[in-house]
Every structure is written in C-alpha cells, then in structure tokens.
Design a protein around this motif. Sequence first.
Motif, PDB file in Angstrom:
ATOM      1  N   ARG A   1      36.652  34.599  -2.473  1.00  0.00           N
ATOM      2  CA  ARG A   1      35.350  35.223  -2.264  1.00  0.00           C
ATOM      3  C   ARG A   1      35.481  36.631  -1.669  1.00  0.00           C
ATOM      4  O   ARG A   1      36.440  36.923  -0.948  1.00  0.00           O
ATOM      5  N   THR A   2      34.490  37.455  -1.953  1.00  0.00           N
ATOM      6  CA  THR A   2      34.465  38.823  -1.431  1.00  0.00           C
ATOM      7  C   THR A   2      33.328  39.036  -0.428  1.00  0.00           C
ATOM      8  O   THR A   2      33.145  40.149   0.062  1.00  0.00           O
ATOM      9  N   LEU A   3      32.570  37.975  -0.112  1.00  0.00           N
ATOM     10  CA  LEU A   3      31.403  38.108   0.756  1.00  0.00           C
ATOM     11  C   LEU A   3      31.742  38.724   2.106  1.00  0.00           C
ATOM     12  O   LEU A   3      31.049  39.631   2.590  1.00  0.00           O
ATOM     13  N   LEU A   4      32.811  38.249   2.732  1.00  0.00           N
ATOM     14  CA  LEU A   4      33.176  38.731   4.062  1.00  0.00           C
ATOM     15  C   LEU A   4      33.500  40.216   4.022  1.00  0.00           C
ATOM     16  O   LEU A   4      32.991  41.009   4.830  1.00  0.00           O
ATOM     17  N   GLU A   5      34.326  40.607   3.079  1.00  0.00           N
ATOM     18  CA  GLU A   5      34.723  42.014   2.963  1.00  0.00           C
ATOM     19  C   GLU A   5      33.520  42.913   2.698  1.00  0.00           C
ATOM     20  O   GLU A   5      33.327  43.937   3.388  1.00  0.00           O
ATOM     21  N   THR A   6      32.714  42.572   1.718  1.00  0.00           N
ATOM     22  CA  THR A   6      31.599  43.443   1.336  1.00  0.00           C
ATOM     23  C   THR A   6      30.541  43.538   2.435  1.00  0.00           C
ATOM     24  O   THR A   6      29.982  44.615   2.675  1.00  0.00           O
ATOM     25  N   THR A   7      30.291  42.439   3.132  1.00  0.00           N
ATOM     26  CA  THR A   7      29.280  42.457   4.195  1.00  0.00           C
ATOM     27  C   THR A   7      29.750  43.294   5.384  1.00  0.00           C
ATOM     28  O   THR A   7      28.979  44.086   5.947  1.00  0.00           O
ATOM     29  N   LEU A   8      31.009  43.117   5.778  1.00  0.00           N
ATOM     30  CA  LEU A   8      31.534  43.899   6.905  1.00  0.00           C
ATOM     31  C   LEU A   8      31.547  45.392   6.576  1.00  0.00           C
ATOM     32  O   LEU A   8      31.234  46.234   7.432  1.00  0.00           O
ATOM     33  N   LYS A   9      31.889  45.729   5.338  1.00  0.00           N
ATOM     34  CA  LYS A   9      31.869  47.132   4.927  1.00  0.00           C
ATOM     35  C   LYS A   9      30.441  47.676   4.953  1.00  0.00           C
ATOM     36  O   LYS A   9      30.206  48.814   5.373  1.00  0.00           O
ATOM     37  N   ALA A  10      29.490  46.864   4.494  1.00  0.00           N
ATOM     38  CA  ALA A  10      28.092  47.292   4.492  1.00  0.00           C
ATOM     39  C   ALA A  10      27.574  47.542   5.903  1.00  0.00           C
ATOM     40  O   ALA A  10      26.662  48.356   6.109  1.00  0.00           O
ATOM     41  N   ARG A  11      28.171  46.875   6.881  1.00  0.00           N
ATOM     42  CA  ARG A  11      27.779  47.073   8.282  1.00  0.00           C
ATOM     43  C   ARG A  11      28.536  48.220   8.937  1.00  0.00           C
ATOM     44  O   ARG A  11      28.402  48.447  10.143  1.00  0.00           O
ATOM     45  N   GLY A  12      29.339  48.919   8.158  1.00  0.00           N
ATOM     46  CA  GLY A  12      29.989  50.125   8.655  1.00  0.00           C
ATOM     47  C   GLY A  12      31.418  49.965   9.123  1.00  0.00           C
ATOM     48  O   GLY A  12      32.003  50.916   9.666  1.00  0.00           O
ATOM     49  N   ALA A  13      32.012  48.786   8.926  1.00  0.00           N
ATOM     50  CA  ALA A  13      33.395  48.571   9.370  1.00  0.00           C
ATOM     51  C   ALA A  13      34.388  49.127   8.358  1.00  0.00           C
ATOM     52  O   ALA A  13      34.095  49.216   7.158  1.00  0.00           O
ATOM     53  N   ASN A  14      35.546  49.486   8.856  1.00  0.00           N
ATOM     54  CA  ASN A  14      36.669  49.855   8.002  1.00  0.00           C
ATOM     55  C   ASN A  14      37.484  48.590   7.774  1.00  0.00           C
ATOM     56  O   ASN A  14      38.145  48.095   8.692  1.00  0.00           O
ATOM     57  N   VAL A  15      37.415  48.033   6.568  1.00  0.00           N
ATOM     58  CA  VAL A  15      37.993  46.718   6.283  1.00  0.00           C
ATOM     59  C   VAL A  15      39.244  46.866   5.422  1.00  0.00           C
ATOM     60  O   VAL A  15      39.241  47.570   4.403  1.00  0.00           O
ATOM     61  N   GLN A  16      40.304  46.194   5.845  1.00  0.00           N
ATOM     62  CA  GLN A  16      41.541  46.157   5.073  1.00  0.00           C
ATOM     63  C   GLN A  16      41.911  44.697   4.798  1.00  0.00           C
ATOM     64  O   GLN A  16      41.793  43.846   5.687  1.00  0.00           O
ATOM     65  N   LEU A  17      42.351  44.434   3.579  1.00  0.00           N
ATOM     66  CA  LEU A  17      42.738  43.090   3.184  1.00  0.00           C
ATOM     67  C   LEU A  17      44.242  42.927   3.282  1.00  0.00           C
ATOM     68  O   LEU A  17      45.004  43.793   2.855  1.00  0.00           O
ATOM     69  N   LEU A  18      44.647  41.809   3.830  1.00  0.00           N
ATOM     70  CA  LEU A  18      46.065  41.451   3.884  1.00  0.00           C
ATOM     71  C   LEU A  18      46.215  40.117   3.165  1.00  0.00           C
ATOM     72  O   LEU A  18      45.907  39.060   3.717  1.00  0.00           O
ATOM     73  N   GLU A  19      46.645  40.162   1.912  1.00  0.00           N
ATOM     74  CA  GLU A  19      46.778  38.956   1.088  1.00  0.00           C
ATOM     75  C   GLU A  19      48.209  38.458   1.197  1.00  0.00           C
ATOM     76  O   GLU A  19      49.146  39.105   0.719  1.00  0.00           O
ATOM     77  N   VAL A  20      48.378  37.312   1.848  1.00  0.00           N
ATOM     78  CA  VAL A  20      49.710  36.851   2.214  1.00  0.00           C
ATOM     79  C   VAL A  20      50.167  35.612   1.430  1.00  0.00           C
ATOM     80  O   VAL A  20      51.284  35.147   1.623  1.00  0.00           O
ATOM     81  N   TYR A  21      49.317  35.082   0.567  1.00  0.00           N
ATOM     82  CA  TYR A  21      49.734  33.938  -0.261  1.00  0.00           C
ATOM     83  C   TYR A  21      48.897  33.877  -1.525  1.00  0.00           C
ATOM     84  O   TYR A  21      47.855  34.529  -1.639  1.00  0.00           O
ATOM     85  N   ARG A  22      49.391  33.111  -2.476  1.00  0.00           N
ATOM     86  CA  ARG A  22      48.623  32.856  -3.691  1.00  0.00           C
ATOM     87  C   ARG A  22      48.698  31.372  -4.029  1.00  0.00           C
ATOM     88  O   ARG A  22      49.696  30.696  -3.731  1.00  0.00           O
ATOM     89  N   ARG A  23      47.640  30.858  -4.623  1.00  0.00           N
ATOM     90  CA  ARG A  23      47.613  29.484  -5.099  1.00  0.00           C
ATOM     91  C   ARG A  23      48.051  29.465  -6.561  1.00  0.00           C
ATOM     92  O   ARG A  23      47.529  30.229  -7.374  1.00  0.00           O
ATOM     93  N   VAL A  24      48.991  28.591  -6.890  1.00  0.00           N
ATOM     94  CA  VAL A  24      49.460  28.444  -8.269  1.00  0.00           C
ATOM     95  C   VAL A  24      49.421  26.962  -8.634  1.00  0.00           C
ATOM     96  O   VAL A  24      49.454  26.094  -7.749  1.00  0.00           O
ATOM     97  N   PRO A  25      49.304  26.652  -9.932  1.00  0.00           N
ATOM     98  CA  PRO A  25      49.248  25.233 -10.327  1.00  0.00           C
ATOM     99  C   PRO A  25      50.540  24.498  -9.980  1.00  0.00           C
ATOM    100  O   PRO A  25      51.643  25.013 -10.184  1.00  0.00           O
ATOM    101  N   ALA A  26      50.398  23.307  -9.441  1.00  0.00           N
ATOM    102  CA  ALA A  26      51.554  22.431  -9.205  1.00  0.00           C
ATOM    103  C   ALA A  26      51.847  21.662 -10.488  1.00  0.00           C
ATOM    104  O   ALA A  26      50.956  21.469 -11.324  1.00  0.00           O
ATOM    105  N   PRO A  27      53.076  21.209 -10.692  1.00  0.00           N
ATOM    106  CA  PRO A  27      53.369  20.357 -11.856  1.00  0.00           C
ATOM    107  C   PRO A  27      52.477  19.112 -11.853  1.00  0.00           C
ATOM    108  O   PRO A  27      52.150  18.581 -10.788  1.00  0.00           O
ATOM    109  N   PHE A  28      52.085  18.691 -13.032  1.00  0.00           N
ATOM    110  CA  PHE A  28      51.155  17.566 -13.124  1.00  0.00           C
ATOM    111  C   PHE A  28      51.852  16.254 -12.762  1.00  0.00           C
ATOM    112  O   PHE A  28      52.913  15.921 -13.283  1.00  0.00           O
ATOM    113  N   CYS A  29      51.209  15.493 -11.894  1.00  0.00           N
ATOM    114  CA  CYS A  29      51.724  14.192 -11.458  1.00  0.00           C
ATOM    115  C   CYS A  29      51.042  13.097 -12.292  1.00  0.00           C
ATOM    116  O   CYS A  29      50.185  12.365 -11.801  1.00  0.00           O
ATOM    117  N   MET A  30      51.442  13.005 -13.550  1.00  0.00           N
ATOM    118  CA  MET A  30      50.739  12.138 -14.488  1.00  0.00           C
ATOM    119  C   MET A  30      50.769  10.677 -14.062  1.00  0.00           C
ATOM    120  O   MET A  30      49.752   9.967 -14.127  1.00  0.00           O
TER     121      MET A  30
END
Length: 264
Positions: free
Chosen positions: A145-174
Amino acid sequence: MSQPLFTLLNTRPMDQAEALTQQVQWHHGQVISCPSIDIQWVVSQDTIFDLSESIDKIIFISANAVRGFLKSVYYPSYLDASKRTQKPIELYAIGRATQQSGFAHQLPLSVLSQTDFDSESLLAHPVMQSIHQQSIVIVKGEGGRTLLETTLKARGANVQLLEVYRRVPAPFCMQSWLKFEQSHRPILLLTSMESFTFLLKHLVELDSNYAELSHSKWRFLTETIVFSERIKNQMQAQGWQGSIRVVIEQSNVGILDTLLATNS
C-alpha cells in the motif's frame, strides 16, 4: 487419539510459522504447514540515503521490516545517529507483533493504537498530524500500500522509503493441500493478499476449477481467516463466496483468538 477441534492450514513463511503452530496445537487444533510465501531480504537499494542525517521518525510496517532493517546497511547508521543526536529518533510500529519484534532487538518501537493496527489508525493519531518538514523513513517490503507514504507527504513531511524485503511465491506443498482438503473443520489462514494470490496460482495449476472462487472446489473450507478487512474485501470482489473472518489482532495471539472464537 482424540479428534482435533479444527485443522489450520498455516501459510505463513516457514521461519515464522512454528510459534503459531505450537500455540494452535496447545489448544487442541491440528496444523498443516503449507507456506505460500518466502521472504527474500533486499541487500541493495536503488535510492541510497544517509540515515545518520537528521531523521525525526522511523515507521516499521511489519515484523519482517524490523528483521530486514537489522540486516541492512542502514542499521549501523541508525546506531551511529542514535549516539550522536540530541533529539532521539522516534520509532513506531503499525502493530504489536512488529513492536515485539523490535523489543527483541533493542528497538524501542511505539504503537499509536490499542485497538486497530493499520495505517489508517497510525495516521489518525495526533503524533502524525503536525509533521510539516519532518523527515520520516518508512521501513517496509517491496510494493504494498501507498496510503502511509502519500498521506504523510500531503501533510508536509519529507518521506523516504526503505524497502528491505520482498515476498516471493514458495514452492507448492501439494501433499499438504490434499491432506488439508480431507481434514476435520479445515480453516485457511491468509496473512496478506500476496499469500492468497501465490496459493491460488498453484491451485489453478493443480485444478483449473479453483480459478472460479465461487466453485464447489472451495466449499470444503469451514472458514478463512485473513489479516484485514482490505484482504476480505478484495477476495469478495474477486468472487469469493465462503465465510471470511478478520483477525482480532494481526499477531499469533490474534490468530489464535479468532480461531477459538470460530470454534467455540
């Protein structure tokens, strides 16, 4: 051996699933492990910034954000800044599980709500209102979601994102899924929309009927438990017909409380 009260398909990442599994088993539930997501830590950043410079607030979106931050090149900068700054950097967590993860690593995170643990509740708190020209870092996973970033920026804050992980599909456990289909009072756990999307992709490859969310293939489920109203609404918008409950709190305790309420 007595019959379990219910069977939970635990779709949490493997390294985060064990604590919940133990708690559910303690309360006479059966757990089938079937991770739908793997977590990959992001080592490098496209946008590099100096965390040792003047930072007013750091907001952690999830427990994974805390873990990724500790693994990142920015953690030593934070420690250095904490020693040198006259005004302490304010640290915040969206929810209690994230807060507890921070406490475990000497990060004194504060939560700003005692009831709802989401971006909306954080943004509604007075602390997040008068933030004009403040420097705020949001520690999170890629996308989302971008709600937090966009709202804080709209309130005048200088916002920086630090993306430290990503979600990827796990192998299927059939085999786990096939066992789950035949289990007593099967309950599906989904902690994110990605969790459902990745699982659904595997299931459609197993049987194309799963692509239709109103199909009878899904009717074996007693309940689906999700982490937010947003996930529930998105699933229903895609055609989901089954029962969905939103967790009381986004934590293992919240999951367990919801499970026990479902089976009371």
